[in-house]
Motif scaffolding. Sequence first.
Motif, PDB file in Angstrom:
ATOM      1  N   GLY A 178      -7.999   2.753 -10.901  1.00  0.00           N
ATOM      2  CA  GLY A 178      -6.598   2.923 -10.540  1.00  0.00           C
ATOM      3  C   GLY A 178      -5.794   3.586 -11.634  1.00  0.00           C
ATOM      4  N   ARG A 179      -6.122   3.312 -12.902  1.00  0.00           N
ATOM      5  CA  ARG A 179      -5.400   3.939 -14.016  1.00  0.00           C
ATOM      6  C   ARG A 179      -5.641   5.439 -14.069  1.00  0.00           C
ATOM      7  N   MET A 180      -6.781   5.883 -13.553  1.00  0.00           N
ATOM      8  CA  MET A 180      -7.078   7.310 -13.597  1.00  0.00           C
ATOM      9  C   MET A 180      -6.408   8.084 -12.470  1.00  0.00           C
ATOM     10  N   LEU A 181      -6.070   7.435 -11.381  1.00  0.00           N
ATOM     11  CA  LEU A 181      -5.521   8.146 -10.227  1.00  0.00           C
ATOM     12  C   LEU A 181      -4.182   8.794 -10.577  1.00  0.00           C
ATOM     13  N   PRO A 182      -3.891   9.943  -9.988  1.00  0.00           N
ATOM     14  CA  PRO A 182      -2.645  10.648 -10.320  1.00  0.00           C
ATOM     15  C   PRO A 182      -1.402  10.071  -9.667  1.00  0.00           C
ATOM     16  N   VAL A 183      -1.541   9.031  -8.841  1.00  0.00           N
ATOM     17  CA  VAL A 183      -0.390   8.417  -8.176  1.00  0.00           C
ATOM     18  C   VAL A 183      -0.274   6.966  -8.620  1.00  0.00           C
ATOM     19  N   TYR A 184       0.962   6.463  -8.616  1.00  0.00           N
ATOM     20  CA  TYR A 184       1.191   5.059  -8.939  1.00  0.00           C
ATOM     21  C   TYR A 184       0.873   4.195  -7.721  1.00  0.00           C
ATOM     22  N   LEU A 185       0.218   3.073  -7.962  1.00  0.00           N
ATOM     23  CA  LEU A 185      -0.165   2.171  -6.877  1.00  0.00           C
ATOM     24  C   LEU A 185       0.742   0.946  -6.801  1.00  0.00           C
ATOM     25  N   ASP A 186       1.585   0.728  -7.797  1.00  0.00           N
ATOM     26  CA  ASP A 186       2.427  -0.467  -7.801  1.00  0.00           C
ATOM     27  C   ASP A 186       3.829  -0.199  -7.265  1.00  0.00           C
ATOM     28  N   ARG A 187       4.062   0.991  -6.767  1.00  0.00           N
ATOM     29  CA  ARG A 187       5.371   1.332  -6.235  1.00  0.00           C
ATOM     30  C   ARG A 187       5.236   1.536  -4.731  1.00  0.00           C
ATOM     31  N   THR A 188       5.553   0.552  -3.992  1.00  0.00           N
ATOM     32  CA  THR A 188       5.331   0.568  -2.541  1.00  0.00           C
ATOM     33  C   THR A 188       6.623   0.874  -1.815  1.00  0.00           C
ATOM     34  N   THR A 189       6.488   1.091  -0.519  1.00  0.00           N
ATOM     35  CA  THR A 189       7.638   1.374   0.326  1.00  0.00           C
ATOM     36  C   THR A 189       7.650   0.399   1.503  1.00  0.00           C
TER      37      THR A 189
END
Length: 771
Positions: free
Chosen positions: A460-471
Amino acid sequence: MPRILWQNTDITWLAALVVVFVLALLWVGYRRSPLRGWRKLAAITCKLGALALLALCLLDPLWTRQQPKKGENEVIVLVDTSASLDTAEKAGEPTRAAQVTSAVKSSDEDAAWIKGLSEDFRLRLMTADSQTTSVPHFRALNFDGSRSDLCRTLMTLRSGGSNLAAVVLISDGNATDAPVWKAEAKGAPVFTVLAGKNTPTPDLALLDATVATSPFEDAPITITSRVAAHGLNGKQATLSALDEQGKAVVTEKVTFNGDSPQTVRLRIPVAKPGVSFHKLELKAEGVKEATLANNTRLMEADRGSGPYRVLYVAGRPNWEYKFLRRAIAADDDIQMPSLVRIAKREPKFEWRGRAGESVNPLFRGFGAKEGEEAQRYDQPVLIRLGTRDGKELSDGFPKSAEDLFSEYRAIIIDDLEAAFFTQEQMNLVERFVSERGGALLMLGGQECYQAGGYDHTPIGRMLPVYLDRTTTTGPMLDARFNLTREGWLESWMRLRTDREDDEKRLSSMPAFFSINQTFSIKPGASILATVSDASQTAVPAIVSQRFGEGRVGSVLVADLWRWGMNDAESRKDMERAWRQLMRWLVVDVADSITFNAETDPADRERVKLSVRVRDRAFKAHGDALVKVEVTQPDGKKSQLFAEPSLKEAGLFETEFFSANSGNYRAVASVEDTEKRTPLGTKATGWTYGPQADEFSRLEPDKAFMKRIAVETGGEMITLDDVARLPEMLKNIRVPVEVTLSTPLWHSPWVFLALLLLLGAEWFFRRTGGMA
């Protein structure tokens, strides 16, 4: 510089006493003089000057000056004899070579200015092109040199010889090694003589060209060249790229407006993997050019050669995998061994489907074994597809760097939760990207990204998008796909050569309904494509970024397969998009053996061959034997051995000197020294065309010739003023000088000055009323 030397300084006191005595006499003599005003002051000044001059002569002054000692100081006359000078600036006019020849010789003798230099200096006559040669005279010059290595020649000559007074360079200033020029503080001055005045006309010229390879299937090779025309305003020319058999593979028409260079791009539609060569050719029908030597150029392109292996890991069989496998079936260089889970891990219990049976009944009839190798419910059920042999991936996802780094260039994760991987395996994937330089792509399956629990994991740290910011918004419906500005700049994101055609294709794409919505990307990441719904809310669809030595990509659309279900044309486009995406993943990923050929920009003959060798864990491997076989343009083969570098572990280097114009291929074979087993081979190539560099610029480079002269303390003149050189060099500082001295007391000018001063004093007294 001339100066005065006082010989009898030990009687300075006597001269001073004489001056004091004279001042006393003048004071007594003129105290009661009837002279008044300026006449009295002028008379005193003249008499004082005359008597002071007589007093100074007591010190026996000498007039000294320095001049070169004849025959002791050396002057080098260097003539550029490269082939580009043998060009006429206009039809019917003598070539620059003929003008230079006329300037350095008269009939069968050296020119008068050369003889004039030889009276004061010891001359060395030399010619320079690809080599520097001393000659006895300039009566038989051959302008056939393949290069103009003027800078290295001047830098060497200026620093050699303690008696060197100056270097005279006769050239048009077009040095093929101009980038290496550096004027050292110490060294002889260079007097440059510029040959030529204008650009030859009419003439077409290929100024330079570069090659770029890309995953774009319609144009895997793009050649960008700069072309120019002189005296051909409004004329049209054809730029062609020819293959190794001499067949034109692509052509482009160019219309010239004035003399300004134009940039032309040739997109080669078909290119085989590996090293390939092309010849650029520029020509215009019905035009008799000043020279044809600058109309062609050799180009080399390396697309790499597979197989490129990509590891695909999925949590369930899905439509995306189906279409992806079909797409890469048309690419022989891409292999995708796959690990697909068909049953999740279940709680361990004793299964008794039949009497005494304890293995997973799903594997009944498939050769399942009892004991430790039996597939039980406490382990996921995985199938392997496209593997090299029965051993590959037999233990599931690789657990060691040797198994992962050496076998694969990229990893694709699809529809698979983070819990599938152990912590060690996720750390290994992170090292695979950051250290090994591999690529990671996460597709948009339902158990990826945040839904898969990848937040706060190494992956997850390598992915180019943030995963902790949801909608909290609902799912996107009827989402339309489009490219961003960054996406249009990436060749692998486009499917048409013309942007207008690609925009029409995008407008006809079907809508998507399964989107992993994210509204924030990480610093350094690029959004290459977006999807937007009816309310024009746009969210990222494809995002990429660099991570360490590798790259990471995210495809956030989970139902790209809908694209291929639209119609036959859409399916072809989707398959091409998948192939280009796969090529983008692997194209810049290094193998365990890399082979590079680097041409020295200052010496095009010299090619540095470097081979980097790594072991299965991708660590530097220095215990290897590296053989290099070079195939020359005439088919002759040369064997070389690369030596280990002292600066970098695992690096092996050697050099090759190109002798003939043409295409060169090289193959490096690497063998483990200890185990005596082959580690692999790699191929590369380069071109050698000195004529293209020599004739790339025909306009005299006045600025560069002036720069050489100014930075070395010399002066630049034109070929018409070459007769001035003997007079110019008489006034320069030389290493060996002789001192000439003349006693001032013996000079008639001193006697004349005394007469004038005393006569002037008498005149002022007579006109003032004194006897």
